[in-house]
Design a protein around this motif. Structure first.
Motif, PDB file in Angstrom:
ATOM      1  N   TYR B  32       0.848  -1.190   0.000  1.00 51.48           N
ATOM      2  CA  TYR B  32       0.000   0.000   0.000  1.00 51.48           C
ATOM      3  C   TYR B  32       0.884   1.241   0.000  1.00 51.48           C
ATOM      4  CZ  TYR B  32       1.069   0.016   5.013  1.00 51.48           C
ATOM      5  OH  TYR B  32       1.729   0.024   6.224  1.00 51.48           O
ATOM      6  N   LEU B  33       0.261   2.358  -0.283  1.00 55.11           N
ATOM      7  CA  LEU B  33       0.937   3.653  -0.207  1.00 55.11           C
ATOM      8  C   LEU B  33       0.079   4.572   0.653  1.00 55.11           C
ATOM      9  CD1 LEU B  33       2.007   4.006  -3.925  1.00 55.11           C
ATOM     10  CD2 LEU B  33       3.565   4.087  -2.009  1.00 55.11           C
ATOM     11  N   GLN B  34       0.754   5.410   1.425  1.00 50.24           N
ATOM     12  CA  GLN B  34       0.057   6.399   2.228  1.00 50.24           C
ATOM     13  C   GLN B  34       0.493   7.795   1.782  1.00 50.24           C
ATOM     14  OE1 GLN B  34       0.993   5.629   6.347  1.00 50.24           O
ATOM     15  NE2 GLN B  34      -0.261   3.805   6.458  1.00 50.24           N
ATOM     16  N   TRP B  35      -0.394   8.752   1.951  1.00 44.57           N
ATOM     17  CA  TRP B  35      -0.062  10.139   1.688  1.00 44.57           C
ATOM     18  C   TRP B  35      -0.318  10.958   2.957  1.00 44.57           C
ATOM     19  CZ3 TRP B  35       2.056  12.466  -2.596  1.00 44.57           C
ATOM     20  CH2 TRP B  35       2.199  11.651  -3.730  1.00 44.57           C
ATOM     21  N   TYR B  36       0.645  11.850   3.241  1.00 44.71           N
ATOM     22  CA  TYR B  36       0.582  12.705   4.419  1.00 44.71           C
ATOM     23  C   TYR B  36       0.729  14.157   3.972  1.00 44.71           C
ATOM     24  CZ  TYR B  36       1.456   8.596   7.396  1.00 44.71           C
ATOM     25  OH  TYR B  36       1.368   7.386   8.044  1.00 44.71           O
ATOM     26  N   LEU B  48      -4.521   9.810   3.271  1.00 48.24           N
ATOM     27  CA  LEU B  48      -5.155   8.727   2.522  1.00 48.24           C
ATOM     28  C   LEU B  48      -4.228   7.530   2.435  1.00 48.24           C
ATOM     29  CD1 LEU B  48      -6.669  10.470  -0.647  1.00 48.24           C
ATOM     30  CD2 LEU B  48      -7.952   9.124   1.016  1.00 48.24           C
ATOM     31  N   LEU B  49      -4.841   6.358   2.299  1.00 51.07           N
ATOM     32  CA  LEU B  49      -4.106   5.128   2.047  1.00 51.07           C
ATOM     33  C   LEU B  49      -4.715   4.448   0.839  1.00 51.07           C
ATOM     34  CD1 LEU B  49      -3.011   2.425   4.576  1.00 51.07           C
ATOM     35  CD2 LEU B  49      -4.426   1.761   2.618  1.00 51.07           C
ATOM     36  N   ILE B  50      -3.883   3.902  -0.040  1.00 51.85           N
ATOM     37  CA  ILE B  50      -4.382   3.129  -1.175  1.00 51.85           C
ATOM     38  C   ILE B  50      -3.631   1.803  -1.227  1.00 51.85           C
ATOM     39  CG2 ILE B  50      -2.832   4.287  -2.817  1.00 51.85           C
ATOM     40  CD1 ILE B  50      -5.140   3.986  -4.902  1.00 51.85           C
ATOM     41  N   ARG B  51      -4.375   0.708  -1.357  1.00 52.72           N
ATOM     42  CA  ARG B  51      -3.774  -0.622  -1.381  1.00 52.72           C
ATOM     43  C   ARG B  51      -3.369  -1.000  -2.804  1.00 52.72           C
ATOM     44  NH1 ARG B  51      -7.795  -0.607   2.395  1.00 52.72           N
ATOM     45  NH2 ARG B  51      -7.245  -1.352   4.464  1.00 52.72           N
ATOM     46  N   GLU B  52      -2.534  -1.978  -2.931  1.00 55.23           N
ATOM     47  CA  GLU B  52      -2.000  -2.347  -4.249  1.00 55.23           C
ATOM     48  C   GLU B  52      -3.086  -2.865  -5.192  1.00 55.23           C
ATOM     49  OE1 GLU B  52       0.788  -5.616  -4.078  1.00 55.23           O
ATOM     50  OE2 GLU B  52      -0.296  -6.536  -2.413  1.00 55.23           O
ATOM     51  N   VAL B  64      -6.325   9.690  -5.024  1.00 54.15           N
ATOM     52  CA  VAL B  64      -5.035   9.014  -5.141  1.00 54.15           C
ATOM     53  C   VAL B  64      -5.192   7.847  -6.104  1.00 54.15           C
ATOM     54  CG1 VAL B  64      -3.280   7.673  -3.931  1.00 54.15           C
ATOM     55  CG2 VAL B  64      -4.306   9.635  -2.824  1.00 54.15           C
ATOM     56  N   THR B  65      -4.201   7.670  -6.955  1.00 49.91           N
ATOM     57  CA  THR B  65      -4.176   6.506  -7.839  1.00 49.91           C
ATOM     58  C   THR B  65      -2.917   5.696  -7.568  1.00 49.91           C
ATOM     59  OG1 THR B  65      -3.048   7.690  -9.604  1.00 49.91           O
ATOM     60  CG2 THR B  65      -5.462   7.710  -9.636  1.00 49.91           C
ATOM     61  N   PHE B  66      -2.965   4.428  -7.936  1.00 52.16           N
ATOM     62  CA  PHE B  66      -1.855   3.506  -7.687  1.00 52.16           C
ATOM     63  C   PHE B  66      -1.696   2.669  -8.948  1.00 52.16           C
ATOM     64  CE2 PHE B  66       1.250   1.080  -5.957  1.00 52.16           C
ATOM     65  CZ  PHE B  66       1.089   0.448  -4.726  1.00 52.16           C
ATOM     66  N   ASP B  67      -0.588   2.856  -9.645  1.00 56.41           N
ATOM     67  CA  ASP B  67      -0.327   2.121 -10.880  1.00 56.41           C
ATOM     68  C   ASP B  67       0.879   1.216 -10.635  1.00 56.41           C
ATOM     69  OD1 ASP B  67       0.485   1.257 -13.446  1.00 56.41           O
ATOM     70  OD2 ASP B  67      -0.385   3.039 -14.368  1.00 56.41           O
TER      71      ASP B  67
END
Lengths: 117, 113
Positions: B32-36, B48-52, B64-67
Motif C-alpha cells: 500500500y501507499l500512504q499520503w501525508y 489517505l491510504l491506497i492498497r496495491e 489518489v491513484t496507484f499504478d
C-alpha cells in the motif's frame, strides 16, 4: 483527540552534551518511532519499538539510543551530541505490531528542532 | 535498494486548478501507499491510504491513484485552495518486517490566489 506530544519544540545544546528527547502518546499504540527530517532527505527512521522494552534499529541509528520503559513513552538519547545531529526530530506512533495492522497510519508529534553548537 | 521518490521541485498552481503530485518507487512492490500532509514546523498528518489492489481512492477533494505497472502513485487535489499549500509526503512499507514505513522527501505545493 488523539495525541503524540514531544517534550520540547526547540532545543539548543552544546557538542558533547547528552541529550534526551521525550515522546508520549495517549492512544495505547504498540508501535513508536523516532525520525529525523532534513531538507532534501525526507524522514529517516532512527529507531522504532513495537513493544515495551523492545527496540529495533532503523536506517540511521549511529550516535543514538532509545528507551521504552512504558507503553506510552519512547525516549531518544543522543549520547554525545555532535553538530551533524542538528535536525528536526519527529516521534510517531501507530496501532498494532501484527501484519493485520499493517495498514494503519502513523500519528506524529509536533517535532523538536534540535540545534547542536 | 528500495527507494521511494517524489519531485523535489515545488509545485506552484493557481487557485481552483487541480494539483497533481507524483510518487515513484523502485526495487520493491509495496502492499500500500500512504499520503501525508506536513505544514511548516509541524509533524505530518495522514490523509489517505491506497492498497496495491486498488486503482483509485477518493476523499472529498483528494484523489489518489496507484499504478503497479508504472510503479507510481499520483495524488490529486481538485479545486485547490491557498489553504492546501503544504508539503505532501508519500510513504510505503518496506518488504517484510514490522510496521516500518519509508517516506519520500516530499513535494511542496503552493496554491496562489
Amino acid at each position: 483527540d488523539v495525541k503524540v506530544t514531544q517534550s520540547s519544540r526547540y532545543l539548543v545544546k552544546r557538542t558533547g552534551e547528552k541529550v534526551f528527547l521525550e515522546c508520549v502518546q495517549d492512544m495505547d499504540h504498540e508501535n513508536m518511532f523516532w525520525y529525523r527530517q532534513d531538507p532534501g532527505l525526507g524522514l529517516r527512521l532512527i529507531y522504532f519499538s513495537y513493544d515495551v522494552k523492545m527496540k529495533e534499529k532503523g536506517d540511521i541509528p549511529e550516535g543514538y539510543s532509545v528507551s521504552r520503559e512504558k507503553k506510552e513513552r519512547f525516549s531518544l538519547i543522543l549520547e554525545s551530541a555532535s553538530t551533524n545531529q542538528t535536525s528536526m526530530y519527529l516521534c510517531a506512533s501507530s496501532r498494532g505490531r501484527l501484519a493485520i495492522w499493517a495498514y494503519n497510519e502513523q500519528f506524529f508529534g509536533p517535532g523538536t528542532r534540535l540545534t547542536v553548537l | 535498494s528500495q527507494k521511494i521518490e517524489q519531485n523535489s521541485e515545488a509545485l506552484n498552481i493557481q487557485e481552483g486548478k487541480t494539483a497533481t503530485l507524483t510518487c515513484n518507487y523502485t526495487n520493491y512492490s509495496p502492499a500500500y501507499l500512504q499520503w501525508y500532509r506536513q505544514d511548516p514546523g509541524r509533524g505530518p498528518v495522514f490523509l489517505l491510504l491506497i492498497r496495491e489492489n486498488e486503482k483509485e481512492k477518493r476523499k472529498e477533494r483528494l484523489k489518489v491513484t496507484f499504478d503497479t505497472t508504472l510503479k507510481q502513485s499520483l495524488f490529486h487535489i481538485t479545486a485547490s485552495q491557498p489553504a492546501d499549500s503544504a508539503t505532501y509526503l508519500c510513504a510505503s512499507p518496506l518488504s517484510g518486517g514490522y510496521n516500518k514505513l519509508i517516506f519520500g522527501a516530499g513535494t511542496r505545493l503552493a496554491v496562489h490566489p
